[in-house]
Scaffold this motif. Structure first.
Motif, mmCIF file in Angstrom:
data_model
loop_
_atom_site.group_PDB
_atom_site.id
_atom_site.type_symbol
_atom_site.label_atom_id
_atom_site.label_comp_id
_atom_site.label_asym_id
_atom_site.label_seq_id
_atom_site.Cartn_x
_atom_site.Cartn_y
_atom_site.Cartn_z
ATOM 1 N N VAL A 57 0.852 -1.186 0.000
ATOM 2 C CA VAL A 57 0.000 0.000 0.000
ATOM 3 C C VAL A 57 0.890 1.239 0.000
ATOM 4 N N ARG A 58 0.704 2.079 -0.991
ATOM 5 C CA ARG A 58 1.464 3.334 -1.010
ATOM 6 C C ARG A 58 0.896 4.265 0.054
ATOM 7 N N ALA A 59 1.729 4.637 1.004
ATOM 8 C CA ALA A 59 1.255 5.454 2.121
ATOM 9 C C ALA A 59 2.426 6.180 2.769
ATOM 10 N N ASP A 60 2.181 7.412 3.153
ATOM 11 C CA ASP A 60 3.148 8.205 3.904
ATOM 12 C C ASP A 60 2.697 8.177 5.365
ATOM 13 N N VAL A 61 3.498 7.579 6.233
ATOM 14 C CA VAL A 61 3.034 7.340 7.601
ATOM 15 C C VAL A 61 2.852 8.613 8.414
ATOM 16 N N CYS A 62 3.402 9.738 7.957
ATOM 17 C CA CYS A 62 3.171 10.974 8.710
ATOM 18 C C CYS A 62 1.861 11.648 8.310
ATOM 19 N N SER A 63 1.148 11.046 7.352
ATOM 20 C CA SER A 63 -0.184 11.513 6.982
ATOM 21 C C SER A 63 -1.222 10.661 7.692
ATOM 22 N N GLU A 64 -2.034 11.267 8.529
ATOM 23 C CA GLU A 64 -3.049 10.506 9.254
ATOM 24 C C GLU A 64 -4.015 9.826 8.293
ATOM 25 N N ALA A 65 -4.373 10.507 7.230
ATOM 26 C CA ALA A 65 -5.287 9.918 6.248
ATOM 27 C C ALA A 65 -4.664 8.689 5.598
ATOM 28 N N ASP A 66 -3.377 8.769 5.287
ATOM 29 C CA ASP A 66 -2.702 7.621 4.684
ATOM 30 C C ASP A 66 -2.618 6.442 5.650
ATOM 31 N N VAL A 67 -2.366 6.729 6.919
ATOM 32 C CA VAL A 67 -2.298 5.657 7.915
ATOM 33 C C VAL A 67 -3.649 4.973 8.052
ATOM 34 N N LEU A 68 -4.706 5.750 8.105
ATOM 35 C CA LEU A 68 -6.044 5.167 8.194
ATOM 36 C C LEU A 68 -6.345 4.298 6.970
ATOM 37 N N ARG A 69 -5.936 4.776 5.806
ATOM 38 C CA ARG A 69 -6.155 4.008 4.573
ATOM 39 C C ARG A 69 -5.322 2.727 4.571
ATOM 40 N N LEU A 70 -4.087 2.811 5.067
ATOM 41 C CA LEU A 70 -3.227 1.634 5.153
ATOM 42 C C LEU A 70 -3.866 0.548 6.006
ATOM 43 N N PHE A 71 -4.340 0.916 7.168
ATOM 44 C CA PHE A 71 -4.959 -0.071 8.059
ATOM 45 C C PHE A 71 -6.266 -0.598 7.479
ATOM 46 N N LYS A 72 -7.001 0.254 6.774
ATOM 47 C CA LYS A 72 -8.248 -0.209 6.150
ATOM 48 C C LYS A 72 -7.958 -1.238 5.069
ATOM 49 N N HIS A 73 -6.976 -0.949 4.209
ATOM 50 C CA HIS A 73 -6.635 -1.903 3.148
ATOM 51 C C HIS A 73 -6.162 -3.221 3.743
ATOM 52 N N CYS A 74 -5.371 -3.131 4.806
ATOM 53 C CA CYS A 74 -4.908 -4.351 5.467
ATOM 54 C C CYS A 74 -6.090 -5.150 6.000
ATOM 55 N N GLY A 75 -6.994 -4.462 6.681
ATOM 56 C CA GLY A 75 -8.155 -5.136 7.241
ATOM 57 C C GLY A 75 -9.053 -5.747 6.186
ATOM 58 N N ASP A 76 -9.254 -5.014 5.094
ATOM 59 C CA ASP A 76 -10.115 -5.520 4.025
ATOM 60 C C ASP A 76 -9.516 -6.771 3.371
ATOM 61 N N ALA A 77 -8.189 -6.798 3.255
ATOM 62 C CA ALA A 77 -7.535 -7.914 2.569
ATOM 63 C C ALA A 77 -7.353 -9.134 3.458
ATOM 64 N N PHE A 78 -6.942 -8.888 4.710
ATOM 65 C CA PHE A 78 -6.519 -9.995 5.564
ATOM 66 C C PHE A 78 -7.176 -10.046 6.937
ATOM 67 N N GLY A 79 -7.843 -8.979 7.325
ATOM 68 C CA GLY A 79 -8.334 -8.860 8.692
ATOM 69 C C GLY A 79 -7.394 -7.993 9.519
ATOM 70 N N PRO A 80 -7.724 -7.742 10.775
ATOM 71 C CA PRO A 80 -6.910 -6.852 11.600
ATOM 72 C C PRO A 80 -5.527 -7.443 11.852
ATOM 73 N N PRO A 81 -4.514 -6.585 11.985
ATOM 74 C CA PRO A 81 -3.159 -7.101 12.185
ATOM 75 C C PRO A 81 -2.972 -7.724 13.563
ATOM 76 N N HIS A 82 -2.196 -8.785 13.598
ATOM 77 C CA HIS A 82 -1.736 -9.366 14.848
ATOM 78 C C HIS A 82 -0.382 -8.790 15.243
ATOM 79 N N ALA A 83 0.309 -8.227 14.253
ATOM 80 C CA ALA A 83 1.656 -7.707 14.468
ATOM 81 C C ALA A 83 1.823 -6.409 13.695
ATOM 82 N N LEU A 84 2.451 -5.431 14.331
ATOM 83 C CA LEU A 84 2.840 -4.186 13.670
ATOM 84 C C LEU A 84 4.336 -4.016 13.825
#
Length: 248
Positions: A57-84
């Motif tokens: 996922v293309r995302a700039d972690v200092c952008s709150e919107a990008d971080v939210l989108r990153l976690f959403k894409h992760c959740g949609d594809a695989f479910g919530p993360p067990h590890a960060l």
């Protein structure tokens, strides 16, 4: 269903090595990258060649919107993360504090510190057993620079990693009762292209004689420490640090 690992800055260096090793260990891997789509695609191919599932996922972690989108894409594809794995980070050209600009400091702290806080926040919201999550583990990628200060080179980078150390300790205490472990690795001088960002691609060779083991480390060596901290073998380890620095 495989466990899910979300790795920031996963297209190169330590992040890419961690993505590959996580896939070998059976994780579905979601990783972020900022610019280099080709490098991200190479990591995707490597993970899939290992029989793993991966998403970039293309995302700039200092952008709150990008971080939210990153976690959403992760959740949609695989479910919530067990590890960060909070790995995304930058440094700027070598200089002394007296020559550092406000713009430079903002860039370094926005990505290295604020980005890690935002990703940790979103992970906690999904992992916390107090909020219906299944628990999990966070590993922050700090640096031995946090302890050594990096004088005449990267005091700002070192200070940003000092903030990561404090985040690790404080967050571990906050969420220890919510089924989440928080630890950090502190890499030393590692063979990655981050040194080129500082203007000295051959920095490892220049300073390796000051390392007790007389060599630079490799990204895979750091990744192994990260995966151990994420694993059940580290089930009673939180608020702790592993220095992967050859004794430096």
């Amino acid at each position: 269903m495989p466990k899910v690992a979300l790795i920031t800055g996963g297209s190169r260096g330590i992040g890419a090595a961690t993505a590959r090793l996580a896939a070998e260990r059976g994780y579905a891997v979601c990783f972020s990258y900022r610019h280099d789509e080709y490098a991200a695609e190479q990591v995707l191919q490597d993970v899939r060649a290992l029989g793993g599932e991966a998403l970039a996922v293309r995302a700039d972690v200092c952008s709150e919107a990008d971080v939210l989108r990153l976690f959403k894409h992760c959740g949609d594809a695989f479910g919530p993360p067990h590890a960060l794995v909070n790995n995304a980070g930058i440094l700027e050209a070598q200089t002394t504090v007296e020559n550092m600009t406000a713009d430079r400091l903002q860039r370094v702290f926005n990505i290295n510190v604020i980005g890690s806080f935002l990703c940790a926040r979103e992970a906690v919201r999904r992992m916390s057993t107090l909020s219906g999550g299944a628990g999990g583990a966070i590993v922050n990628v700090s640096s031995r620079a946090a302890c050594l200060g990096s004088p005449n080179e990267y005091v700002d980078y070192a200070a940003s990693k000092g903030a990561i150390d404090t985040l690790t300790i404080g967050l571990a205490k906050e969420v220890g009762g919510a089924g989440i472990r928080v630890n950090a690795v502190r890499p030393g001088v590692i063979h990655t292209d981050i040194h080129a960002s500082g203007g000295e691609p051959d920095r490892v060779e220049r300073i390796k004689s000051a390392i007790p083991m007389q060599r630079g480390g490799h990204a895979e060596e750091v990744a192994r420490a990260i995966l151990w901290l994420l694993s059940d073998e580290a089930s009673y380890t939180t608020g702790s640090f592993i220095d992967v620095s050859g004794g430096r």
